[in-house]
Design an enzyme around this catalytic site. Structure first.
Site, mmCIF file in Angstrom:
data_model
loop_
_atom_site.group_PDB
_atom_site.id
_atom_site.type_symbol
_atom_site.label_atom_id
_atom_site.label_comp_id
_atom_site.label_asym_id
_atom_site.label_seq_id
_atom_site.Cartn_x
_atom_site.Cartn_y
_atom_site.Cartn_z
ATOM 1 N N GLY A 106 -6.528 -2.849 2.681
ATOM 2 C CA GLY A 106 -7.122 -2.817 4.021
ATOM 3 C C GLY A 106 -7.488 -1.402 4.452
ATOM 4 N N ARG A 170 -9.667 -5.677 -2.420
ATOM 5 C CA ARG A 170 -8.286 -5.966 -2.804
ATOM 6 C C ARG A 170 -8.125 -6.401 -4.264
ATOM 7 N NH1 ARG A 170 -4.681 -5.654 1.231
ATOM 8 N NH2 ARG A 170 -5.398 -5.936 3.374
ATOM 9 N N ASP A 201 1.198 -1.854 -3.146
ATOM 10 C CA ASP A 201 0.671 -2.532 -4.333
ATOM 11 C C ASP A 201 -0.327 -1.650 -5.074
ATOM 12 O OD1 ASP A 201 2.097 -4.915 -4.222
ATOM 13 O OD2 ASP A 201 0.749 -5.764 -2.717
ATOM 14 N N LYS A 225 -1.481 5.062 1.789
ATOM 15 C CA LYS A 225 -2.302 4.552 2.892
ATOM 16 C C LYS A 225 -1.767 3.204 3.342
ATOM 17 C CE LYS A 225 -4.352 1.244 2.356
ATOM 18 N NZ LYS A 225 -4.989 -0.054 2.101
ATOM 19 N N THR A 226 -1.742 2.904 4.544
ATOM 20 C CA THR A 226 -1.624 1.573 5.159
ATOM 21 C C THR A 226 -1.175 1.698 6.602
ATOM 22 O OG1 THR A 226 -0.621 -0.628 5.214
ATOM 23 C CG2 THR A 226 0.725 1.075 4.214
ATOM 24 N N ASP A 228 0.308 -0.418 8.107
ATOM 25 C CA ASP A 228 1.601 -1.089 8.266
ATOM 26 C C ASP A 228 2.773 -0.107 8.309
ATOM 27 O OD1 ASP A 228 0.031 -3.281 8.083
ATOM 28 O OD2 ASP A 228 0.931 -4.114 6.278
HETATM 29 P P1 FBP Z 1 -2.919 -2.756 3.426
HETATM 30 O O1 FBP Z 1 -1.481 -2.945 3.130
HETATM 31 O O2 FBP Z 1 -3.805 -3.037 2.282
HETATM 32 O O3 FBP Z 1 -3.188 -1.409 4.010
HETATM 33 O O4 FBP Z 1 -3.360 -3.790 4.545
HETATM 34 C C1 FBP Z 1 -2.555 -4.003 5.642
HETATM 35 C C2 FBP Z 1 -3.118 -5.063 6.547
HETATM 36 O O5 FBP Z 1 -3.920 -4.491 7.540
HETATM 37 C C3 FBP Z 1 -1.981 -5.880 7.146
HETATM 38 O O6 FBP Z 1 -1.512 -5.312 8.330
HETATM 39 C C4 FBP Z 1 -2.613 -7.232 7.317
HETATM 40 O O7 FBP Z 1 -1.653 -8.252 7.226
HETATM 41 C C5 FBP Z 1 -3.563 -7.322 6.172
HETATM 42 O O8 FBP Z 1 -3.909 -6.000 5.840
HETATM 43 C C6 FBP Z 1 -4.794 -8.094 6.472
HETATM 44 O O9 FBP Z 1 -5.492 -8.293 5.291
HETATM 45 P P2 FBP Z 1 -7.048 -8.590 5.218
HETATM 46 O O10 FBP Z 1 -7.752 -7.316 5.508
HETATM 47 O O11 FBP Z 1 -7.255 -9.001 3.805
HETATM 48 O O12 FBP Z 1 -7.344 -9.652 6.202
#
Ligand code: FBP
Length: 700
Positions: A106, A170, A201, A225-226, A228
């Site tokens: 993300g 992803r 991941d 990065k994230t 979260d």
């Molecule tokens: P990353 O761990 O890849 O940074 O993504 C985090 C996130 O934003 C989460 O908070 C959320 O649950 C998920 O991605 C949403 O995924 P998508 O962008 O595939 O809808």
């Protein structure tokens, strides 16, 4: 020639003042593009070298030693500035390199500055260095889809949010075939190094790719990065190496600002409960930071659900000399009751409104749901492994999926429970609403993760809350408190004696309590009528006086809600000063690691929790951070995600002060307004509050 109200539109559009209004280059936007983030002191030197820091130790899983033999011995490396590099260092540092960069997972605010930092450092070392950006994430590596990133392009994205310069994806490079293809493509592109900007991941993937490419002389580096915030690294003795991943601060601040606006709206029109689901796949770091920023009336933290003990239930069981195992761990039903208690308490204080923050990943910490998620992950993964098609294409409708599960449960019963899905699971699953069943069966992401953002968690919880509130209302245990002065004034205005009606309607009339609560038995106009007749206040055939009806209606709560999801919006926000500066330095660090021949390391900045002058660029070995986790129905080596620690100072502070945020008293609400994200100018909010508190807590 187009005309409007006598204006010649062609010349109107040429007017410099009009141009100023319609240009996409606003002053703020331009300020961002022109901003030059500060670099850590070491980067002011013409070159850097790496120094192993053996103070940091890790518990290494034996499976990692086997899987990643060439990078398992990596150590923490400090980036040291070199004023006068010797000829060998200089030669290696400045040799021409082709470096690839890819965003994975993300988007997170600050990604463009990783590119900018890396670009600036590599061009400073050698203007002939080339930076190649893979398009659409790791898929770009497999498809050999890339563009050369030059100053003209990069300058359009400096300090800006999103990952739009090269996009993201992803795709996971997780099979032998994909690894071989990635290797082939990197070799064909003549790459010296590849930088993977991603979460847990993706950094796991970076380590495996580093192992694969090491003998080809291609270095692989990760960048944490994230939004979260769950990429946090400590060594086995709890010494912090990376306090938080980039993007977290901006996303949390963006969510906080919006939720703070809701607090202001909610306490103005006083009729809605706003339920705000906040992103964060599993860990509740974002919800915790938002709570500290906003002081909502209620904030759930997923991690505390797992440790929850229903003390009332436990006491009851203890009194009868038994153990009630259902008192341990939070169920959805418990959770709805905890939320209801707050709603009822505020209602009794005349506040039939409020703001609740729920972390996106809360379901992960609710026992009954976690079991479903794990079982369904396994079923879907096993199905995909044994069939050439995939579960979701074979069973398109919810009904088809449920029928498959039902057949599995039946078959399992007839064959001594050979499958993970049994008839009890099937019965429990049938009890949950269809939209939630659909959510739990939703497609897993490429890493086999459950996609919490696709489940309307807040709706599930709200449904239960609504049901329970209805029960409490019928039992007379959910009332709106009335201010005695208002009751007094309203009746007197119509010529009625408050003391005549008060004792009949309220259970605490003239007790000096700040709010009057109607008697439990009075749950409707009908029941009020019966009571007034019984107490001979009105005759059998009389109507209840309108003013009494008005007062009584004010005691009946109406639970009205607005549901919000804060996720993608904050993820796309322009980065805060913290994230701009952090990511720029991550880019500079990534180049130092590359120029010093590191591979299988994650670029990081130590001491983020302190002032900028204390920030120190380092390389963290990725392999030792791995542990075994269930993915796609099998155990796999992945970087362990950091969840909220319940003994951390930040959580302890929230736990201690959040009781005040309920504000079930005549005083004002305790909302905190963090204000808009300020890009320039000093403010206390220059870093995440959880980092500040944890750092202050460390100092004791
Ligand atoms: P990353 O761990 O890849 O940074 O993504 C985090 C996130 O934003 C989460 O908070 C959320 O649950 C998920 O991605 C949403 O995924 P998508 O962008 O595939 O809808």
């Amino acid at each position: 020639m187009p005309e409007s109200k006598g204006i010649n539109l062609n010349s109107f559009l040429e007017n410099p003042e009009v141009k100023k209004v319609i240009t996409p280059f606003t002053d703020d936007f331009q300020e961002r593009l022109d901003f030059q983030p500060q670099a850590c002191k070491v980067f002011s030197n013409p070159a850097t070298r790496l120094e192993s820091d053996l103070e940091y130790e890790f518990d290494i899983h034996p499976a990692t030693k086997e899987a990643l033999p060439n990078i398992i011995a990596n150590t923490v490396q400090r980036v040291i500035g070199i004023e006068t590099p010797d000829s060998n260092l200089e030669k290696n540092y400045t040799r021409q390199r082709n470096i690839g960069i890819v965003f994975s997972g993300g988007p997170a605010p600050g990604g463009h500055n990783v590119i900018a930092g890396l670009y600036d450092a590599m061009k400073k070392a050698n203007p002939e260095n080339r930076l190649l950006g893979f398009i659409m994430g790791p898929e770009g590596i497999l498809e050999k889809d890339f563009i050369e990133l030059d100053e003209t392009l990069i300058k359009q994205y400096r300090n800006r949010g999103g990952f739009s310069m090269i996009k993201t994806g992803r795709t996971k490079i997780d099979t032998k075939e994909k690894m071989a293809l990635a290797r082939e493509n990197c070799k064909e592109m003549n790459l010296d190094a590849i930088v993977i900007v991603g979460g847990d991941d993706s950094n796991t993937n970076a380590a495996f790719l580093a192992q694969e490419l090491i003998n080809d002389g291609i270095q692989v580096l990760g960048v944490p990065k994230t939004i979260d915030g769950d990429v946090q690294v400590k060594d086995k003795n709890n010494k912090i190496l990376c306090a938080i991943s980039f993007g977290f601060h901006t996303a949390a601040r963006a969510f906080a600002q919006n939720i703070s606006n809701l607090c202001s709206d909610s306490s103005s029109d006083v009729k809605y409960w706003h339920v705000c689901k906040v992103m964060g796949r599993v860990a509740s770091h974002l919800a915790l930071e938002v709570a500290l920023q906003v002081h909502p009336n209620m904030c759930m933290i997923g991690e505390e659900m797992a440790d929850y003990i229903d003390s009332q239930r436990q006491k009851k069981a203890e009194a009868s000399g038994v153990t009630d195992y259902t008192a341990f761990g939070m169920t959805l039903r418990h959770l709805s009751r905890v939320i209801c208690n707050t709603i009822v308490r505020r209602a009794e204080a005349g506040k039939n409104y409020g703001v609740i923050v729920i972390p996106e990943g809360i379901l992960e910490f609710i026992n009954e749901i976690q079991i479903f998620i794990i079982k369904l992950n396994t079923i879907i993964a096993e199905y995909n492994q044994t069939h050439d098609t995939d579960f979701h294409s074979d069973f398109i409708t919810l009904e088809e999926k449920i029928n498959y599960l039902r057949r599995m449960a039946r078959f399992s019963r007839e064959n001594n429970g050979i499958f993970v899905w049994n008839t009890r699971d099937d019965d429990l699953f049938s009890d949950i609403p269809a939209f939630f069943q659909e959510g739990l069966l939703t497609e897993r992401d490429s890493h086999g993760n459950f996609q919490f953002s696709q489940v309307e968690t807040e709706k599930v919880i709200l449904g239960l809350v609504q049901d329970y509130l209805k029960i409490r209302q019928e039992e007379g245990r959910y009332k709106i408190g009335i201010k005695p002065e208002w009751f007094d004034k309203t009746l007197k205005k119509e010529g009625f004696d408050p003391d005549y009606y008060g004792p009949v309607i309220f259970k605490n009339y003239k007790t000096n309590e700040p709010f009057l609560l109607s008697k439990d038995a009075l749950i409707s106009i009908k029941t009020l009528n019966i009571e007034l007749v019984r107490k001979r206040i009105i005759g059998k055939n009389d109507d209840i006086p309108p003013v009494i009806q008005k007062v009584f209606q004010a005691t009946i709560p109406k639970f009205k809600t607005q549901v919000h999801f804060y996720g993608y919006d904050g993820r796309g926000n322009d980065p805060t000063w913290f994230d701009c500066t952090y990511t720029y330095n991550l880019g500079l660090t990534a180049f130092s690691l590359i120029a010093n021949n590191a591979s299988g390391q994650m670029a990081a900045i130590q001491n983020l929790e302190k002032d900028f002058d204390d920030w120190e660029p380092i390389g963290i070995p990725i392999a030792p951070l791995m542990h075994l986790e269930e993915r796609k129905g099998k155990l796999a080596l992945v970087i362990e995600r950091a969840v909220v620690e319940l003994d951390s100072p930040a959580f302890k502070v929230v736990e201690q002060i959040r009781e005040n945020w309920i504000a079930d008293n005549p005083g004002p609400d305790q909302y905190r307004n963090p204000g808009p994200i300020r890009f320039s100018g000093r403010s206390v909010d220059r870093k995440p509050l959880i980092l500040t508190l944890n750092n202050l807590g460390e100092k004791g």
